[in-house]
Each structure stands twice: as structure tokens, then as C-alpha cells.
Design a protein around this motif. Structure first.
Motif, PDB file in Angstrom:
ATOM      1  N   LEU A 100       0.811  -1.217   0.000  1.00 12.42           N
ATOM      2  CA  LEU A 100       0.000   0.000   0.000  1.00 12.42           C
ATOM      3  C   LEU A 100       0.847   1.271   0.000  1.00 12.42           C
ATOM      4  O   LEU A 100       0.336   2.362  -0.275  1.00 12.42           O
ATOM      5  N   GLY A 101       2.134   1.148   0.362  1.00 13.37           N
ATOM      6  CA  GLY A 101       3.049   2.278   0.215  1.00 13.37           C
ATOM      7  C   GLY A 101       3.054   3.295   1.333  1.00 13.37           C
ATOM      8  O   GLY A 101       3.550   4.412   1.158  1.00 13.37           O
ATOM      9  N   PHE A 102       2.538   2.930   2.519  1.00 12.00           N
ATOM     10  CA  PHE A 102       2.549   3.873   3.639  1.00 12.00           C
ATOM     11  C   PHE A 102       3.854   3.756   4.421  1.00 12.00           C
ATOM     12  O   PHE A 102       4.498   2.699   4.441  1.00 12.00           O
ATOM     13  N   SER A 103       4.219   4.850   5.093  1.00  7.94           N
ATOM     14  CA  SER A 103       5.459   4.849   5.881  1.00  7.94           C
ATOM     15  C   SER A 103       5.252   4.271   7.269  1.00  7.94           C
ATOM     16  O   SER A 103       6.210   3.866   7.918  1.00  7.94           O
ATOM     17  N   ASN A 104       4.010   4.263   7.739  1.00  6.43           N
ATOM     18  CA  ASN A 104       3.767   3.798   9.101  1.00  6.43           C
ATOM     19  C   ASN A 104       2.329   3.313   9.252  1.00  6.43           C
ATOM     20  O   ASN A 104       1.483   3.523   8.369  1.00  6.43           O
ATOM     21  N   ILE A 105       2.058   2.679  10.365  1.00  7.14           N
ATOM     22  CA  ILE A 105       0.748   2.085  10.638  1.00  7.14           C
ATOM     23  C   ILE A 105      -0.376   3.136  10.720  1.00  7.14           C
ATOM     24  O   ILE A 105      -1.456   2.942  10.140  1.00  7.14           O
ATOM     25  N   SER A 253       8.848  -2.776   7.659  1.00 12.11           N
ATOM     26  CA  SER A 253       8.257  -3.426   6.487  1.00 12.11           C
ATOM     27  C   SER A 253       8.126  -2.444   5.326  1.00 12.11           C
ATOM     28  O   SER A 253       8.335  -2.808   4.157  1.00 12.11           O
ATOM     29  N   ALA A 254       7.792  -1.201   5.632  1.00 12.26           N
ATOM     30  CA  ALA A 254       7.645  -0.183   4.589  1.00 12.26           C
ATOM     31  C   ALA A 254       8.961   0.145   3.902  1.00 12.26           C
ATOM     32  O   ALA A 254       8.968   0.708   2.806  1.00 12.26           O
ATOM     33  N   SER A 255      10.078  -0.233   4.537  1.00  9.53           N
ATOM     34  CA  SER A 255      11.399   0.115   4.009  1.00  9.53           C
ATOM     35  C   SER A 255      11.976  -0.941   3.069  1.00  9.53           C
ATOM     36  O   SER A 255      13.045  -0.747   2.498  1.00  9.53           O
ATOM     37  N   ALA A 256      11.271  -2.069   2.907  1.00  6.06           N
ATOM     38  CA  ALA A 256      11.775  -3.153   2.058  1.00  6.06           C
ATOM     39  C   ALA A 256      11.682  -2.790   0.574  1.00  6.06           C
ATOM     40  O   ALA A 256      10.836  -1.991   0.163  1.00  6.06           O
ATOM     41  N   LYS A 257      12.541  -3.428  -0.230  1.00  3.21           N
ATOM     42  CA  LYS A 257      12.502  -3.179  -1.672  1.00  3.21           C
ATOM     43  C   LYS A 257      11.154  -3.542  -2.270  1.00  3.21           C
ATOM     44  O   LYS A 257      10.621  -2.829  -3.114  1.00  3.21           O
ATOM     45  N   ASN A 258      10.619  -4.676  -1.850  1.00  2.00           N
ATOM     46  CA  ASN A 258       9.327  -5.129  -2.365  1.00  2.00           C
ATOM     47  C   ASN A 258       8.760  -6.186  -1.425  1.00  2.00           C
ATOM     48  O   ASN A 258       9.392  -6.544  -0.423  1.00  2.00           O
ATOM     49  N   VAL A 259       7.586  -6.711  -1.756  1.00  2.00           N
ATOM     50  CA  VAL A 259       6.923  -7.698  -0.918  1.00  2.00           C
ATOM     51  C   VAL A 259       7.732  -8.985  -0.827  1.00  2.00           C
ATOM     52  O   VAL A 259       7.845  -9.592   0.235  1.00  2.00           O
TER      53      VAL A 259
END
Length: 491
Positions: A100-105, A253-259
């Protein structure tokens, strides 16, 4: 006072932090960067090390000896819960956060439900993060105190400064790569220490087995009914589910390259986290048969660290103590960054400083990191030591976990989301400060059990009665991706 051990411990950490930061600066990785999520570029090894070490700190280093003292080998259920938790947050909630591309919860919950839910979950995330921050700083203070004989307050200050250096220059990029080197460094050192201890204990590890033979239930993973009632069930519930939507895990998790990076990272992160907890329990059990250390006033964790400093050679003692510090400092660094990100991106730049550039946001994040460091070290130095604090803090995020699960796969109710958080927060205060646990025969560190039941019941009942409840977020994502993702991903 073991001055040489203290100096070497600090030097080890400064070399790793300074060396990684220097290399990243040389290759321009820290210039014009996104401090909060490393521009969503971290590879599997950096994500694995950061998730593993963030979930590995005072709860393992101070908590495992304390739990081992009370419950024996059953303390490993804390480690088992941590391993399951990492799988859930990196293979269930993490992929959605990254997708979803969010930086945080809080930003994700604002999109899933509404603004008031986003603000309320921000309060939950920040409260939990700050509580963990103070506990981890207190743990670092115990490390310094065990080495030097100084007050824990001085150790908290030293730890806070190193934790600040861990994050202030490069944010998540810096944390990720420092954690990779720290993970390698700490595991080798603690493995060597456990092997070395066989020659230190009179009679080796066989002596430990014989000492615990008087209480055989302490050598059994499934222990006894009383241990399940007062420790294991509550620990499993809190440990398994809280981090799925905890502020720090969401941001990593938001900082990973991809899923796919997240799922691959889980393979490395689980053993990184779980094995260290087992090694800590072994160190404590060895300490418990040494009368010179088992009778030292203080917690079992402090006794264990005193044994490390007193019995191991200087080079190995410094290595192990630096490993302990690294495990806790990694958590300190991520909490500092998460708190700053939520305040700056979710609150300040959304409602007061709209249109702030990435450069401005980074400046604000560094300022908030520094302010939080000052406040956190002050609180960590004056708060009393509470061995059960981690599990209690973890339980606060259980309502958010079930809101996420039901919202993604069942229904989304704005009313249910808001009232779940509010009612569960009030309930947890009653559970903590009244005799309510005794009414249900759940005394002990079991607030997670009460919150599990209440959070599920409240969300399900209100959602079932809410005529305005919407369909699952997963279905909306499939039908209209742009209605779900972060603004910068809208096509």
C-alpha cells in the motif's frame, strides 16, 4: 570496576556505527535520503537483521533470565512467540503495508478507516514505542552498571547517546546496515561465551542439569498447569500478535525493496531472533548454579551480566556485553525513528505543515529524534525496573491487530475501529490497576488475554450492527487500487 571491559564495549559499538555510517556517506546513500523508510530500498538481509534485532532487546536479555528464574525452560515460550510474531508481521501484515506504500501504521489505518482512528492508533503506537524505548534504555543502563558498578542512570545516558548515533545520521538506511554487522558480531560472541562457560562452571553443564533436577518441571518446555495460567498463555497471546501493527514493525516493512523481500527476510529473521533468546536462557541457567553471582542483589538479568564480566576473559566479556548493548540499542534506534516519523509525517506535516519537502521532513524528524532521546533517557533513568513491562506494553497493540485482520479480510467499520481502541484502552487500565484479573483467575502478566477477548468482541459486535460498514480492504484494493494506496503511489 571493570574499566577495560566498559571501554572496549563502547569502542566496539562506536566502530560499527561509525564505520557503517562512513561507508554509506561515501557512497552518497545518506544524502537527500528518505530518513523514515530508506526510500523503500532495503534488501532482505537488512530487513531481516532490523526486524530480528528490533524484536530482540530487553525482553530477551533481561526478561529471559527473569522468566528462567521463575519458570525454567518454559521461558522459551517467549522466544517461540517472538518467532511466530516475526512470521506474521513479515508474511501477513508486512506485505500489505509495503504494497500500500505507507510509511507507518497510523497512515494506513487512516486510509482503511478514518482520520480519528488514525489519530487514536497513533497514540497507541507512540505510547507503546515510548514504553519500549525506556525499558530498552534501562536495559542498556543495566549493562553499563554491571560492568562499571555505576548507577543505572549513568548507563541509560551512555546508552541513549549511542542509540542516538545509531539513527540520527541516516535514519532507516543507517539502522538497517548497522544491524547487519551487529547481528553477525553479537551471535558469534554469545555462542563463544556459552561454549566457554562449560569450562567455567564447576562440573560443566552437567552441574546445571543436576541442580535443576530438584525441580524437574523447570526442565520441561510444557512445564505445569500453573505456569500455563500465569505466564505461557499470556506471553503467547501478547508476543504473537502485537507486532503485526506495531509502529516499528510497520515502518521496517515499509522500508523493504518489495513484498518478496519481506518474505525472504522472514527466513533469516526468525532464527536470528529465537536462537539468541535460547542462548540468553543458557547463560542465566549457568549463572544460577554459581553462588557468587546467584546471590547478588538485583534481577536475574543483572546477575547474568555480572557473571559475564566476572568470569569471562576481558576480550570476550567486552564482546558479549557489546552484543547485549547492540541488541537493545537497535530497538532504541528504531523506536526513536518511529516516534519521530509518526509525529512529523502523520501529524505535523499532515495538519500543520502541509506541502513540506522531503528535506524539511528529514530536518523535523532529526529534531524530534533528539527531543525524544532527551525525554526517553530522563524517564529511563528514573523509572523503577519492571521485568514484565515488555509483555504488558506489547498487549496494547492487540486491538489494532484484530482491526487490521478484520478490516483487510472481513469488513471495515469506522465506528468499530474507533470504539475498539477506546474501549480496549480503558479496559487495559482497569485490568492493570484493579483486582479484575483475580476475578477471572488470570493474575500474572495476562492483560493480553483480557485484551484479546475484548478487542475481538467489541469490533465484531459493532461491525455486525453497523449499517455503514464497508467491505474488506482487500476487495477494494483489487477493484480500485488508487483508493487504497498512499498518495505518492496513486496513478
Amino acid at each position: 570496576m571493570h574499566t577495560s571491559v566498559l571501554i572496549l564495549t563502547v569502542i566496539f559499538e562506536i566502530i560499527i556505527i561509525g564505520g557503517v555510517t562512513f561507508v554509506l556517506n561515501k557512497r552518497s546513500a545518506l544524502k537527500g535520503e528518505d530518513l523514515a523508510t530508506a526510500s523503500r530500498s532495503l534488501p532482505a538481509i537488512a530487513i531481516a537483521a532490523t526486524q530480528a534485532l528490533t524484536c530482540l532487546g530487553g525482553g530477551h536479555i533481561m526478561g529471559m533470565p527473569g522468566n528462567g528464574s521463575a519458570f525454567g525452560v518454559a521461558a522459551l515460550w517467549y522466544v517461540i512467540a517472538s518467532g511466530i510474531m516475526i512470521v506474521l508481521m513479515m508474511c501477513v501484515s508486512g506485505p500489505w503495508i509495503r504494497r500500500l506504500g505507507f510509511s507507518n501504521i497510523p497512515d494506513m489505518f487512516t486510509k482503511m478507516f478514518d482520520k480519528r482512528t488514525g489519530i487514536l492508533i497513533s497514540a497507541f503506537c507512540c505510547s507503546s514505542c515510548f514504553g519500549v524505548l525506556t525499558c530498552e534504555l534501562q536495559g542498556v543502563g543495566s549493562v553499563v552498571s554491571a560492568i562499571s558498578g555505576s548507577s543505572i542512570a549513568l548507563g541509560v545516558l551512555i546508552g541513549g547517546i549511542i542509540g542516538l548515533l545509531y539513527v540520527i545520521f541516516g535514519g532507516m538506511e543507517q539502522i538497517g546496515w548497522v544491524n547487519v554487522f551487529n547481528a553477525i558480531f553479537m551471535y558469534i560472541g554469545v555462542f563463544i561465551a556459552v561454549l566457554y562457560l562449560n569450562g567455567v562452571i564447576d562440573g560443566g553443564w552437567q552441574t546445571v542439569n543436576e541442580a535443576y533436577a530438584a525441580e524437574p518441571w523447570k526442565l520441561e518446555l510444557f512445564s505445569n498447569g500453573e505456569t500455563w495460567r500465569v505466564f505461557i498463555i499470556g506471553t503467547l497471546v501478547a508476543g504473537m500478535f502485537n507486532q503485526m501493527v506495531a509502529g516499528q514493525s510497520g515502518q521496517i516493512s515499509a522500508s523493504a525493496k518489495n513484498v518478496n523481500t519481506l518474505r525472504k527476510a522472514a527466513i533469516y529473521a526468525v532464527p536470528m531472533n529465537a536462537i539468541f533468546g535460547a542462548l540468553m536462557l543458557a547463560l542465566y541457567m549457568g549463572t544460577s548454579v554459581m553462588s557468587d553471582y546467584a546471590t547478588i542483589p538485583g534481577s536475574p538479568g543483572f546477575q547474568t551480566m555480572s557473571m559475564v564480566v566476572g568470569e569471562l576473559p576481558v576480550w570476550l566479556a567486552a564482546w558479549v556485553m557489546a552484543a547485549f548493548a547492540a541488541a537493545m540499542l537497535s530497538t532504541v534506534a528504531v523506536q526513536l525513528l518511529t516516534l519521530a516519523t509518526i509525529f512529523v509525517q502523520t501529524i505535523y506535516c499532515r495538519y500543520w505543515k502541509k506541502g513540506a519537502t522531503m528535506k524539511m521532513q528529514n530536518r523535523y524528524i532529526r529534531i524530534v529524534i533528539f527531543v525524544t532521546f532527551l525525554f526517553g533517557t530522563a524517564m529511563g533513568a528514573i523509572l523503577p525496573e519492571v521485568s514484565a513491562a515488555m509483555t504488558w506494553l506489547f498487549a496494547w497493540m492487540l486491538p489494532g491487530c484484530w482491526m487490521f485482520i478484520f478490516g483487510i479480510w472481513w469488513k471495515r467499520s469506522k465506528a468499530a475501529a474507533f470504539w475498539s481502541l477506546l474501549i480496549c484502552g480503558i479496559f487495559n487500565c482497569f485490568w492493570t490497576f484493579t483486582k479484575l484479573p483475580y476475578v477471572f483467575h488470570l493474575e500474572g502478566n495476562n492483560n493480553s488475554i483480557g485484551l484479546l477477548v475484548v478487542s475481538i468482541l467489541v469490533y465484531v459486535i459493532i461491525t455486525a450492527l453497523d449499517k455503514n460498514a464497508e467491505g474488506p480492504f482487500k476487495k477494494l484494493y483489487i477493484e480500485n487500487r488508487n483508493a487504497c494506496v498512499a498518495d505518492d503511489l496513486v496513478k
